[in-house]
Design an enzyme around this catalytic site. Structure first.
Site, mmCIF file in Angstrom:
data_model
loop_
_atom_site.group_PDB
_atom_site.id
_atom_site.type_symbol
_atom_site.label_atom_id
_atom_site.label_comp_id
_atom_site.label_asym_id
_atom_site.label_seq_id
_atom_site.Cartn_x
_atom_site.Cartn_y
_atom_site.Cartn_z
ATOM 1 N NE ARG A 56 -2.642 0.621 3.516
ATOM 2 C CZ ARG A 56 -1.826 0.840 4.560
ATOM 3 N NH1 ARG A 56 -1.064 1.918 4.615
ATOM 4 N NH2 ARG A 56 -1.791 -0.009 5.556
ATOM 5 C CE1 TYR A 108 -16.809 12.584 -15.065
ATOM 6 C CE2 TYR A 108 -16.366 12.518 -12.714
ATOM 7 C CZ TYR A 108 -16.727 11.879 -13.883
ATOM 8 O OH TYR A 108 -17.014 10.545 -13.871
ATOM 9 C CG ASP A 180 -9.897 16.806 -14.275
ATOM 10 O OD1 ASP A 180 -9.249 16.179 -15.142
ATOM 11 O OD2 ASP A 180 -10.921 16.349 -13.730
ATOM 12 C CE LYS A 205 -13.279 8.946 -17.688
ATOM 13 N NZ LYS A 205 -13.469 10.186 -16.956
HETATM 14 C C1 PLP Z 1 -13.929 10.565 -15.689
HETATM 15 C C2 PLP Z 1 -13.483 11.862 -15.150
HETATM 16 C C3 PLP Z 1 -13.188 12.035 -13.793
HETATM 17 C C4 PLP Z 1 -13.382 10.926 -12.773
HETATM 18 O O1 PLP Z 1 -12.525 9.866 -12.978
HETATM 19 P P1 PLP Z 1 -12.864 8.332 -12.590
HETATM 20 O O2 PLP Z 1 -11.670 7.607 -13.061
HETATM 21 O O3 PLP Z 1 -14.130 7.970 -13.294
HETATM 22 O O4 PLP Z 1 -13.037 8.302 -11.111
HETATM 23 C C5 PLP Z 1 -12.724 13.263 -13.377
HETATM 24 N N1 PLP Z 1 -12.565 14.296 -14.235
HETATM 25 C C6 PLP Z 1 -12.852 14.172 -15.545
HETATM 26 C C7 PLP Z 1 -12.654 15.340 -16.454
HETATM 27 C C8 PLP Z 1 -13.315 12.961 -16.047
HETATM 28 O O5 PLP Z 1 -13.610 12.871 -17.362
#
Ligand code: PLP
Length: 388
Positions: A56, A108, A180, A205
């Site tokens: 961890r 988001y 982000d 993504k």
């Molecule tokens: C999908 C997404 C998230 C969240 O991520 P997860 O891996 O689904 O927890 C945060 N910010 C953006 C811009 C996203 O597209």
């Protein structure tokens, strides 16, 4: 002839993506490092380790993956998590009750839910600017503002925010800026080089890139900023497992190539359909008609692989379009090699009340495309048919 400078900091993007954190295994010579599944590490004497004690806290497979992400984002260090929202949770947890976070309202949905339904109970306040301008962010800042949080490009309207100006604003008020960077990826945008303190990712993504592994990451510009992040990563424990990390790291190696193709295909689709009879409005940051076209040119090396558009014919016409595509799968998420189609008002943004949603431009005619890396001609034919 002098040997070329191939130190990590001097490498270009695709070289880093393939070589950082991927040294051959010293004990066997295996060119690809093994996946380290052991939870624990044998010590020669109490407290005498080779740098690893418990998985961890630290794991060699994860360590390699964090090294390549830090290098690609031009940051000091990276901490990875079991999802993008776990990474976001970590960053919010470095704040304290009574602090506030100023964010752009086209956020988001999961991040908004986290601020409003989890952190608000702990007296961490989210404040939202309805405009992209730096001055509208400034109006929301007070002495308790510790973090400005933005996505750029945003989801699903693909607005872009000025990272450099927001970093200056945050720092002038003793706050930090987190970007982000999920939609842009470090292949197209490096927030830390533009002044941001943190770059945050849903690696689910584009970084993973194949729609088969969930994960998240926080990259900091300084080692000092990593300290509370690393502490929380270990203390709360939402770390990714070694198999997930291996898959995500495998994705990273082709990130540069994939983003080039995502951008090329998105550009072709945006310009092909911009004046199409079935389209009311085309939204792509690489089009001159986009309100942030100039900013994109100054802070991104490409406008990304996401395209949004408003279909003519209202809700019924849009539903028909969504049901008729063959290559574009009607599905949530984005950033994989395959093309996806999303109807934000019904699918990803349904929790926002209708009036607020529509006032922000998320109408029943809006669809969002995650343009994949298939052949653009086939993708265009698929969309032409669905619009026909
Ligand atoms: C999908 C997404 C998230 C969240 O991520 P997860 O891996 O689904 O927890 C945060 N910010 C953006 C811009 C996203 O597209």
């Amino acid at each position: 002839m002098e040997a070329p400078n191939l130190m990590e900091a001097a490498m270009k993007f695709c070289t880093k993506a393939i070589h950082v954190g991927q040294s051959p295994d010293p004990s066997t010579g295996s060119t690809i490092p093994p996946i380290h599944i052991s939870t624990t590490y044998t010590q020669a004497s109490p407290g005498v380790t080779k740098g690893y004690d418990y998985s961890r806290s630290v794991n060699p497979t994860r360590h390699n993956y964090e090294a390549v992400l830090a290098a690609l984002e031009c940051g000091a260090e990276c901490a990875t998590f079991s999802s993008g929202l776990a990474a976001t949770t970590c960053l919010f947890n470095t704040l304290r009750p009574g602090d506030n976070v100023v964010a752009y309202s086209d956020l988001y949905g999961g991040t908004y839910r986290l601020l409003e339904q989890v952190f608000r109970h702990w007296n961490l306040e989210g404040r939202y600017s309805d405009e992209t301008s730096t001055s509208s962010f400034e109006k929301l800042i007070d002495a308790n503002t510790k973090l400005i949080w933005v996505e750029t490009p945003t989801n699903p309207l693909l607005r872009c925010l000025d990272i450099k100006a927001l970093a200056e604003l945050a720092h002038a008020h003793g706050a930090k800026l987190a970007v982000d960077n999920t939609f842009a990826t470090p292949a197209l945008q490096n927030p830390l080089n533009l002044g941001a303190d943190y770059s945050v990712h849903s690696t689910t993504k584009y970084i993973g890139g194949h729609s088969d592994v969930v994960g998240g990451a926080v990259i900091t510009k300084t080692e000092a900023d990593m300290e509370p992040v690393r502490f929380y990563q270990n203390a709360a424990g939402a770390v990714p497992g070694p198999f997930d990390v291996y898959l995500s790291h495998r994705g990273v190696k082709t990130l540069g190539l994939r983003m080039d193709r995502h951008v090329e295909n998105a550009r072709r689709i945006a310009s092909h359909f911009e004046d199409h009879a079935g389209i009311e409005k085309m939204i792509y940051p690489g089009l001159e008609s986009h309100p942030d076209f100039a900013l994109v040119g100054s802070q991104m090396s490409g406008p990304g692989g996401m395209v949004s558009m408003v279909i003519k014919g209202g809700r019924d016409g849009t539903f028909r379009f969504c049901e008729r595509t063959k290559l574009f799968s009607l599905a949530e998420s984005l950033g994989g090699v395959e093309s996806l189609l999303n109807h934000p008002a019904i699918m990803t943004h349904a929790s926002i009340p209708k009036e607020i949603r529509e006032s922000r431009g998320v109408t029943d005619g809006l669809v969002r495309l995650s343009v994949g890396i298939e052949d653009a001609d086939d993708l265009i034919a698929d969309l032409e048919y669905a619009l026909g």
